[in-house]
Design a protein around this motif. Structure first.
Motif, short mmCIF file in Angstrom:
data_model
loop_
_atom_site.label_atom_id
_atom_site.label_comp_id
_atom_site.label_asym_id
_atom_site.label_seq_id
_atom_site.Cartn_x
_atom_site.Cartn_y
_atom_site.Cartn_z
N ASN A 316 0.81 -1.22 0.00
CA ASN A 316 0.00 0.00 0.00
C ASN A 316 0.84 1.27 0.00
N PHE A 317 2.13 1.15 0.31
CA PHE A 317 3.00 2.33 0.32
C PHE A 317 3.54 2.66 -1.07
N HIS A 318 3.26 1.78 -2.04
CA HIS A 318 3.64 2.01 -3.43
C HIS A 318 5.13 2.27 -3.61
N ASN A 319 5.92 1.50 -2.88
CA ASN A 319 7.38 1.57 -3.01
C ASN A 319 7.89 0.17 -3.33
N PRO A 320 8.11 -0.13 -4.61
CA PRO A 320 8.50 -1.49 -5.02
C PRO A 320 9.75 -2.02 -4.34
N GLU A 321 10.64 -1.13 -3.90
CA GLU A 321 11.88 -1.57 -3.26
C GLU A 321 11.63 -2.25 -1.92
N LEU A 322 10.46 -2.01 -1.34
CA LEU A 322 10.15 -2.57 -0.04
C LEU A 322 9.46 -3.93 -0.13
N ASN A 323 9.01 -4.29 -1.33
CA ASN A 323 8.27 -5.54 -1.50
C ASN A 323 9.13 -6.67 -2.05
N TYR A 324 8.83 -7.87 -1.60
CA TYR A 324 9.54 -9.07 -2.05
C TYR A 324 8.51 -10.13 -2.40
N MET A 325 7.92 -10.00 -3.58
CA MET A 325 6.89 -10.93 -4.02
C MET A 325 7.18 -11.46 -5.41
N THR A 326 6.68 -12.67 -5.67
CA THR A 326 6.77 -13.21 -7.02
C THR A 326 5.73 -12.52 -7.89
N ALA A 327 5.80 -12.76 -9.20
CA ALA A 327 4.85 -12.15 -10.11
C ALA A 327 3.42 -12.57 -9.77
N GLU A 328 3.23 -13.86 -9.41
CA GLU A 328 1.89 -14.36 -9.08
C GLU A 328 1.36 -13.70 -7.81
N GLU A 329 2.22 -13.55 -6.81
CA GLU A 329 1.80 -12.92 -5.56
C GLU A 329 1.46 -11.46 -5.78
N GLU A 330 2.26 -10.77 -6.57
CA GLU A 330 2.01 -9.35 -6.82
C GLU A 330 0.72 -9.16 -7.62
N ASP A 331 0.43 -10.08 -8.53
CA ASP A 331 -0.78 -9.98 -9.34
C ASP A 331 -2.03 -10.01 -8.44
N PHE A 332 -2.02 -10.87 -7.42
CA PHE A 332 -3.15 -10.93 -6.49
C PHE A 332 -3.19 -9.69 -5.60
N SER A 333 -2.04 -9.23 -5.18
CA SER A 333 -1.96 -8.12 -4.22
C SER A 333 -2.41 -6.79 -4.81
N LYS A 334 -2.34 -6.65 -6.11
CA LYS A 334 -2.76 -5.39 -6.75
C LYS A 334 -4.17 -5.00 -6.33
N ASN A 335 -5.05 -5.97 -6.22
CA ASN A 335 -6.44 -5.69 -5.84
C ASN A 335 -6.73 -5.97 -4.37
N PHE A 336 -5.93 -6.85 -3.76
CA PHE A 336 -6.23 -7.26 -2.39
C PHE A 336 -5.56 -6.41 -1.33
N ALA A 337 -4.43 -5.81 -1.62
CA ALA A 337 -3.60 -5.15 -0.61
C ALA A 337 -4.37 -4.12 0.22
N ARG A 338 -5.33 -3.43 -0.38
CA ARG A 338 -6.06 -2.38 0.34
C ARG A 338 -6.86 -2.92 1.54
N PHE A 339 -7.11 -4.23 1.54
CA PHE A 339 -7.86 -4.82 2.65
C PHE A 339 -6.97 -5.12 3.86
N ILE A 340 -5.66 -5.01 3.70
CA ILE A 340 -4.72 -5.16 4.82
C ILE A 340 -4.20 -3.76 5.13
N ASN A 341 -4.65 -3.19 6.24
CA ASN A 341 -4.35 -1.80 6.54
C ASN A 341 -4.03 -1.59 8.01
N GLU A 342 -3.88 -0.32 8.39
CA GLU A 342 -3.50 0.00 9.77
C GLU A 342 -4.51 -0.50 10.79
N ALA A 343 -5.76 -0.64 10.36
CA ALA A 343 -6.82 -1.02 11.29
C ALA A 343 -6.82 -2.50 11.64
N ASN A 344 -6.18 -3.33 10.80
CA ASN A 344 -6.29 -4.77 11.05
C ASN A 344 -4.98 -5.56 10.93
#
Length: 383
Positions: A316-344
């Motif tokens: 969610n911070f939109h800084n690719p240098e901080l992420n370590y995901m495969t292409a498949e993981e990143e493909d899912f996270s593009k739409n899902f990441a917003r559901f993992i936030n400061e509140a939970n």
């Protein structure tokens, strides 16, 4: 096995050799570091050096050429009589509850594992032992065996080396007996412990060994090893090395087309989608499927889930240098990441960590995973 077979870790290699050269070698050292950094590889190379194998310059600590050749021949099969191994095991099939498990029960499998290379994980070792739901430990019988073996005279008149892999898996009785060995070691006996969780070892044991911390491998060290040992092109090697995050085993897993993490990703995606749609019936089926896994696999899966939670939150911070995901993981996270936030994010991580602890304590897997799934329904809607 020579030090040149160990990936990176040059400062540690030099430190170990310098201790021998300057006659400052303690009777026990503990190599501590994360999985995949090469601790066991360092231990095996150092043990080989102490038992007379020539170094890269052709020098040996043994003066007798015949003894050097004999020692090297035995070390190629890891069957040197002055080299002893201690490692976690499960109860052998067909043995009674009175049988005290010892490393010798699985020495054939252990030698086969070492012959395949010095980089391996507990998961690979459990597969070699054909473990189902058992958790591997180092029991009281092992310390009795070590006392017996180390009381014998050295075969070549030099060092007797005992390599203890994952001493944090010793039970209390074994740890107490090992402590006595460390307090009163026999002459020219060298203990090399290879540890990932030193905080789980008795403080009295830790105080009697010299701790050497082994850091993660650098991205460039892994990149070079992938090119030299696996024949990867520079671009693929760079991406794989970055994803490995200092872990050579993870780099190898990334190359594996049948990577277990891909199956774990499917289960993670299914959990999150079913929880979001509040599909309790299918969540129950999901938990029953997971309950059919062995406990070690369940723990690995939960560890993977925790990593994915972290990666999605950071995404969610939109800084690719901080992420370590495969292409498949990143493909899912593009739409899902917003559901993992400061509140939970904290509560989700704690929930999975607690589930992992419960599984480690032999809790009912169906209840653990169904409870996790139900709580995920509530946590995912927080904003």
């Amino acid at each position: 096995m020579k030090f040149s077979a160990v990936i990176g870790q040059e400062p540690t290699k030099h430190r170990l050799c310098r201790m021998v050269a300057e006659d400052r070698l303690p009777h026990a050292i503990m190599l501590c570091g994360p999985m995949g950094c090469g601790k066991m590889a360092l231990a095996l190379a150092f043990a080989s050096y102490l038992l007379g194998e020539r170094d890269e310059q052709g020098n040996s600590i043994l003066s007798d050429e015949a003894k050097v050749r004999n020692s090297e021949a035995m070390l190629r099969r890891w069957e040197h009589p002055d080299l002893h191994f201690s490692f976690p095991v499960i109860r052998p099939a067909g043995t009674s509850s009175e049988h005290k498990m010892v490393s010798d029960d699985y020495m054939k499998e252990w030698h086969g594992l070492l012959q395949d290379g010095p980089y391996f994980s507990m998961d690979e070792w459990l597969r070699r032992m054909v473990a189902a739901n058992q958790q591997a430990i180092i029991g009281a019988g092992e310390s009795d065996e070590l006392i017996r073996k180390l009381s014998l005279k050295s075969y070549q008149g030099g060092y007797k080396v005992c390599v203890i892999w994952l001493p944090e898996r010793m039970n209390q009785e074994c740890a107490n007996k090992l402590l006595k060995l460390l307090e009163e070691p026999s002459r020219q006996t060298m203990f090399i412990m290879v540890c990932e969780e030193p905080e789980h070892i008795l403080e009295t044991i830790r105080s009697r060994v010299q701790r050497i911390d082994v850091g993660r491998l650098s991205t460039d060290e892994i990149r070079r090893a992938l090119i030299e040992q696996r024949g990867l092109g520079d671009a693929d090697a760079k991406r794989t090395a970055r994803l490995a995050d200092g872990n050579w085993l993870k780099a190898l897993e990334t190359l594996d087309a049948a990577n277990e993490n891909r199956a774990f990703l499917d289960m993670f995606i299914m959990l999150m989608r079913l929880a979001y749609t509040r599909n309790i019936k299918d969540l129950k089926k999901w938990s029953e499927v997971i309950a059919g896994y062995g406990r070690e696999k369940q723990r690995r899966m939960l560890t993977y889930f925790m990593v994915m939670v972290r990666e999605n939150f950071i995404y969610n911070f939109h800084n690719p240098e901080l992420n370590y995901m495969t292409a498949e993981e990143e493909d899912f996270s593009k739409n899902f990441a917003r559901f993992i936030n400061e509140a939970n994010v904290v509560e989700i991580a704690e929930l999975m960590d607690m589930a992992r602890a419960d599984i480690g304590q032999n809790a009912n897997a169906k209840i653990v995973f169904f409870d996790l799934a139900l709580q995920m329904i509530v946590l995912l809607i927080r904003k």
